[in-house]
Structures are given as C-alpha cells and as structure tokens.
Write a protein that holds these residues in place. Structure first.
Motif, PDB file in Angstrom:
ATOM      1  N   PHE A   2       0.928  -1.104   0.068  1.00 30.57           N
ATOM      2  CA  PHE A   2      -0.101   0.134   0.144  1.00 30.57           C
ATOM      3  C   PHE A   2       0.950   1.213  -0.039  1.00 30.57           C
ATOM      4  O   PHE A   2       1.825   1.252   0.472  1.00 30.57           O
ATOM      5  CB  PHE A   2      -0.721   0.109   1.219  1.00 30.57           C
ATOM      6  CG  PHE A   2      -0.258  -0.047   2.341  1.00 30.57           C
ATOM      7  CD1 PHE A   2       0.236  -1.219   3.103  1.00 30.57           C
ATOM      8  CD2 PHE A   2       0.071   1.409   3.039  1.00 30.57           C
ATOM      9  CE1 PHE A   2       0.940  -1.084   4.303  1.00 30.57           C
ATOM     10  CE2 PHE A   2       0.752   1.222   4.175  1.00 30.57           C
ATOM     11  CZ  PHE A   2       1.263   0.209   5.192  1.00 30.57           C
ATOM     12  N   ASP A   7      -5.226   3.545  -2.949  1.00 27.37           N
ATOM     13  CA  ASP A   7      -5.158   2.245  -3.237  1.00 27.37           C
ATOM     14  C   ASP A   7      -6.099   1.250  -2.743  1.00 27.37           C
ATOM     15  O   ASP A   7      -5.865   0.569  -1.706  1.00 27.37           O
ATOM     16  CB  ASP A   7      -3.556   2.017  -2.768  1.00 27.37           C
ATOM     17  CG  ASP A   7      -2.551   2.586  -3.580  1.00 27.37           C
ATOM     18  OD1 ASP A   7      -2.877   3.320  -4.558  1.00 27.37           O
ATOM     19  OD2 ASP A   7      -1.331   2.817  -3.031  1.00 27.37           O
ATOM     20  N   LEU A   8      -7.395   1.354  -2.937  1.00 30.46           N
ATOM     21  CA  LEU A   8      -8.347   0.596  -2.389  1.00 30.46           C
ATOM     22  C   LEU A   8      -8.590  -0.650  -3.612  1.00 30.46           C
ATOM     23  O   LEU A   8      -8.242  -0.684  -4.738  1.00 30.46           O
ATOM     24  CB  LEU A   8      -9.638   1.068  -2.493  1.00 30.46           C
ATOM     25  CG  LEU A   8      -9.863   2.234  -1.547  1.00 30.46           C
ATOM     26  CD1 LEU A   8     -11.123   2.861  -1.597  1.00 30.46           C
ATOM     27  CD2 LEU A   8      -9.540   1.876  -0.163  1.00 30.46           C
ATOM     28  N   TRP A   9      -8.668  -1.777  -3.116  1.00 35.64           N
ATOM     29  CA  TRP A   9      -9.048  -2.975  -3.918  1.00 35.64           C
ATOM     30  C   TRP A   9     -10.231  -2.834  -5.007  1.00 35.64           C
ATOM     31  O   TRP A   9     -11.152  -2.276  -4.333  1.00 35.64           O
ATOM     32  CB  TRP A   9      -9.270  -4.279  -3.117  1.00 35.64           C
ATOM     33  CG  TRP A   9      -9.381  -5.623  -3.793  1.00 35.64           C
ATOM     34  CD1 TRP A   9     -10.388  -6.269  -4.121  1.00 35.64           C
ATOM     35  CD2 TRP A   9      -8.258  -6.340  -4.324  1.00 35.64           C
ATOM     36  NE1 TRP A   9     -10.283  -7.530  -4.747  1.00 35.64           N
ATOM     37  CE2 TRP A   9      -8.848  -7.603  -4.826  1.00 35.64           C
ATOM     38  CE3 TRP A   9      -6.920  -6.016  -4.457  1.00 35.64           C
ATOM     39  CZ2 TRP A   9      -8.010  -8.349  -5.487  1.00 35.64           C
ATOM     40  CZ3 TRP A   9      -6.282  -6.913  -5.084  1.00 35.64           C
ATOM     41  CH2 TRP A   9      -6.506  -8.055  -5.795  1.00 35.64           C
ATOM     42  N   SER A 132      -8.414  -5.519   1.632  1.00 39.27           N
ATOM     43  CA  SER A 132      -7.235  -4.537   1.789  1.00 39.27           C
ATOM     44  C   SER A 132      -6.828  -4.201   0.298  1.00 39.27           C
ATOM     45  O   SER A 132      -7.116  -5.047  -0.626  1.00 39.27           O
ATOM     46  CB  SER A 132      -6.401  -5.063   2.439  1.00 39.27           C
ATOM     47  OG  SER A 132      -5.577  -5.997   1.922  1.00 39.27           O
ATOM     48  N   SER A 133      -6.086  -3.284   0.173  1.00 38.29           N
ATOM     49  CA  SER A 133      -5.385  -2.849  -1.054  1.00 38.29           C
ATOM     50  C   SER A 133      -4.620  -3.982  -1.653  1.00 38.29           C
ATOM     51  O   SER A 133      -4.354  -3.993  -2.847  1.00 38.29           O
ATOM     52  CB  SER A 133      -4.536  -1.741  -0.945  1.00 38.29           C
ATOM     53  OG  SER A 133      -3.454  -1.723  -0.007  1.00 38.29           O
ATOM     54  N   ALA A 173      -7.213   2.334   5.878  1.00 39.08           N
ATOM     55  CA  ALA A 173      -6.165   2.477   5.219  1.00 39.08           C
ATOM     56  C   ALA A 173      -5.283   3.739   5.613  1.00 39.08           C
ATOM     57  O   ALA A 173      -3.673   3.740   5.669  1.00 39.08           O
ATOM     58  CB  ALA A 173      -6.210   2.477   3.458  1.00 39.08           C
TER      59      ALA A 173
END
Length: 506
Positions: A2, A7-9, A132-133, A173
C-alpha cells in the motif's frame, strides 16, 4: 504494498488468492493496528448512516479474525464480538459483491447459526466486503434486521452500502499509513539518536521556555548525573563563579529568541571542573513556538593553552613596552651630548611613544583599551587638545580597528599632529583641527583632516615630498591599501585619506 489511501481493492473483484490463506490474511490484518480503531468516531458515523440508509435496527463494521469476529463500530448491538463460527461476514468477505440474505432461516448456510436460532433472532442480513489494497479479505460492513426482507435492498441502498464500505476501507487504510509513517519516523529518530549519542559533545533540546526534554548519552558519561529540566537546575553543574553570567545569558537569549554562546566551567563526574563551550540556537517554523537545540563541547585543553599563551603574550608585551621606554630614554640621554640634534631626538622620542601607544591597541598590558578609531585619535591627540576639548574635533562614523591596522594608523596621525604642531594649525594658539569620518558606498572609510589657521611658521615647500610624507604614503597605501591626497588651502592643510574597511579591522 500500500502507498496511499486511494489504493483500494477494485470493487467487484474477488479477494486475491495469495492472501486468502489464514497466515497471509492475518499478517495483513495486523498491519492495520485495528485495536486502536475500536469505537472510532469516523467508523461510528459510517455505521449509523448505513443503518438509516438501509432502514435496519443494526449495523456494524465487522473484522473477522482467526476465532472471532469483532465489531470496530456498531449500531443497535450491545455485544462487541461473536464467534467466527456464526459469522455471516466471514462468508461475505470472500465475495466480490455485497452479500444479501433476505431470510436467514431459509438459507442453508446460516439457518443453524446460534444468532439465527437464538435470542438474537437474526433474519435479514446485507454486507459489503472489506478487502485490503493487497486483496486480503478483512471483514464486512453489514446491516441486520430481526425481520425477514424478501425484497432485500433497493438499488440505492445496495450502492450506498458499497460506497460506505469504501469509506470504511479508506479510514482503515489511513490508519495503516499513519502507523507506517510513525514507524518510519521512529526508526529515523532512533538512527538520529544513535548518531547524536556517538558525537564527542553533549547535545540537548528544549521547548520555547528552555524546559529541557532531551540530552544525548554523552551527558550521563560526562556528569554521571541525571540531566537538568529547567535552566535553574544547571546550578548543580556550572561552576559557582560562572553560573550567574551563564544563566543570565541563556535567559536573555530565550526571551529575545536569539542564538546563545558562552564558555563556562562544568562539573564532571569525578567532581572536577572543565571548561566547556556552550552554543544554542532557536529553531522556528516547526510549530507555534520555537524550539531550542544546543551543544556542549569540552574546550578545557584549548582554553588552558590559550590562557598560557595569553600569559606569555602579556609578558612579551610588557617587555616590548619596556624596550620602547629604554630606547626613548637612550635617545634622550644621547641627545644631551648633541645639542644640535635636540629637535631630531625629540621627534624620534615622540615617534617611539606613538608606537608604544599603538602597541596598547595591539596587545594591552593592563586591562583593555578601546578598539575604535575614535579611541585611538583621542589618545594620540590628547597632548594637543585644549581643556574645553574644542581645539581638535572628531565627527562622523566610527570604526573598529584591528591589531594590524593599529600601528600604521598611530604613525599616520602622529605624523600629521607633529607636522601641525611645527608648521600648521597647532603651532598657533588660535589654530584648530577638524577630523571628519565618513563611510563610502565602496565599503571604505574616508578620513578628512582639515586645519583651520594660517601657519605661524614658514611652511615647508609643498612640491617637495619629505621623509614624513613618504612615511604617510607608505603607511596608507602600502600597509592599509588606501589612498592619500594632500593639499593646502588658504586656511591650512587638508588631507583626504580613504581606507578599505577590511584593512581597518584586520
């Protein structure tokens, strides 16, 4: 890895297979520092809005761990966690889309769960996965009702739940980034502290009121004691004869927010005292008030060496002064046997006295005389001044004079005064001299020597440059790198001397 909270999934993508294993998933989860987010106000607002949006009595941010699911934020639910074995969210987090269960009693995956068959009476469930990313499944943002809802969620509610789930992940995050940044800062501070501890001097920091909050390891090595907390605590470490001056100097620097420098004797671990050089500077721009950073370096050997050299220099200075007196005395004795050389002997003796006076500015024997041009002029011209102090006037800008400039300056003004006493304004009772000092734009000092009175004796030939004039030119142009102009007016002599500032202060 990250990098930012953006930077998200990607919504709609299933979790990454590489992070679905429990060891990998829990390792990523640990990086979020979730313990610190329990009851987080931002998350609490999100679950409250999710419950109102979906018109359910309960909503929560559920994190699925190895044996439980815990709720970082919850609405309409009293318990902080439930077993993972009865977790709807453990299933939701593995999906790419929100999971909607209209009636849990009719879904074979959940119908036997204790929260469905027991007093909790869970019937309707809808959850958006939290991923998570890296693609590691963490849990879900979910809403729950005790009444079945065959129609499930409206399109708006479904989209809103996904948007709120993204907001939850941004909050998680951000917290992870804060932890990572704090770790980096802590590591850098640790390295910096190691570097500071390795330097031979003492280093410290303090707030804007000089309340000390850091000393490097060298302090304990040198003093064997705990460091001071406020300036007054230094009394235990600074020599009694040096404390008041040091304390007053630091207090003044703190009040004015200006750099501080001082030398004092500091007590060592064995009880002895050694000379230390103390420096401190205020650092602004890193907070609402300045912080102070300072150092202490042992200069005891250099100080004592300098002290011994000063003693030697004072002894040499005393001997040189004696030599001037002896030479002047010899000239006077010899002149008695040569009446025809009386005037020459007197001039020579006066010149030697002027050199002795200049020597006081180079290396004073007792005390310390002034170090300015005005001081030098006052001393040299005192024998010619009247009681009212009006026969010789000095106006304009003053200038510091250095050791190298003192001797040629003394010779220059001694020669001018001697000539004036013989042939110029000072040879007449009504005569006077005006000296004007002026700074130029070229960083020079202009010195104008002007005599007001007709000569009472026959003036020397203006076209002829005698020994005195050659000495003046040599001193001004050769030693000081300046310029010299001499002319005669109806009222008397005018000399213009221009000398670079750097030559005066060297």
């Amino acid at each position: 890895m990250f990098r930012t909270i953006r930077d998200l999934w990607p919504r709609g993508d299933a979790p990454a297979a590489a992070f679905c294993g429990e060891d990998e998933r829990l390792s990523v989860m640990a990086s979020f520092g979730l313990d610190e987010l329990e009851g987080d106000a931002d998350l609490q607002r999100l679950v409250g809005f999710a419950a109102r949006l979906c018109e359910t009595p309960m909503a929560m941010v559920s994190i699925v761990e190895d044996a439980r699911q815990r709720f970082l934020a919850r609405e309409g639910l009293d318990i902080p966690e439930t077993p993972r074995s009865t977790s709807f969210c453990a299933t939701t987090m593995l999906h790419s889309e929100p999971l909607v269960v209209p009636d849990a009693t009719e879904d074979e995956r959940f119908a036997a769960f204790a929260v469905v068959t027991g007093a909790e009476n869970v019937r309707f469930y809808a959850g958006a996965p939290l991923i998570s990313s890296e693609g590691a499944p963490l849990g879900a943002l979910c809403v729950i009702d005790t009444e079945p809802r065959q129609q499930g969620l409206t399109d708006l509610q479904r989209e809103g739940l996904e948007v709120l789930a993204d907001a939850v992940m941004r909050r998680l995050a951000q917290h992870r980034l804060d932890i990572a940044a704090s770790d980096v800062i802590a590591e850098r501070e640790k390295r910096l502290e190691s570097i500071i501890d390795s330097v031979p001097g003492i280093a410290w920091s303090a707030d804007h009121k000089a309340n000390f909050d850091y000393f490097n390891a060298r302090w304990k090595d040198v003093t064997g004691s705990e460091p001071p907390q406020i300036p007054a605590d230094w009394r235990d470490f600074v020599h009694p004869d040096d404390f008041e001056k040091t304390h007053a100097g630091l207090s003044h620097a703190v009040e004015q927010s200006i750099p501080f420098e001082n030398e004092f004797r500091m007590r060592q671990a064995d009880g002895s005292y050694r000379w230390m050089l103390s420096r401190a500077v205020p650092l602004t721009g890193i907070g609402p008030t300045p912080r102070w950073f300072g150092t202490l370096f042992d200069i005891d050997e250099q100080y004592r060496l300098s002290e011994s050299r000063e003693l030697l220099a004072a002894e040499l200075s005393h001997r040189i002064k004696n030599i001037f007196a002896v030479v002047s005395g010899l000239v006077a004795i010899k002149a008695r046997n040569h009446p025809d050389a009386k005037d020459f002997a007197e001039d020579l003796s006066n010149t030697i006295k002027a050199l002795g006076l200049a020597h006081d500015y180079v290396r004073p024997v007792e005390g310390r005389r002034g170090e300015s041009l005005r001081d030098l002029l006052a001393d040299l011209l005192a024998p010619y001044q009247d009681s009212a102090g009006e026969r010789i006037t000095v106006e304009g800008a003053d200038s510091a004079i250095g050791h190298r400039a003192a001797t040629p300056l003394a010779l220059i003004f001694h020669e001018l005064a001697t000539n004036s006493a013989k042939y110029g304004a000072l040879s007449c009772e009504e005569g006077r001299i005006g000296i004007v000092l002026r700074e130029t734009e070229q960083d020079e000092l202009s010195i104008r020597w002007e005599e007001f009175s007709e000569a009472c004796e026959e003036a020397v030939d203006e076209s002829h440059e005698g020994f005195g004039s050659r000495m003046l030119r040599l001193s001004i142009e050769g030693q000081l790198g300046g310029r010299f102009e001499r002319r005669f007016s109806k009222e008397g002599l005018v000399c213009e001397i221009v000398v670079p500032r750097k030559s005066l202060t060297s």
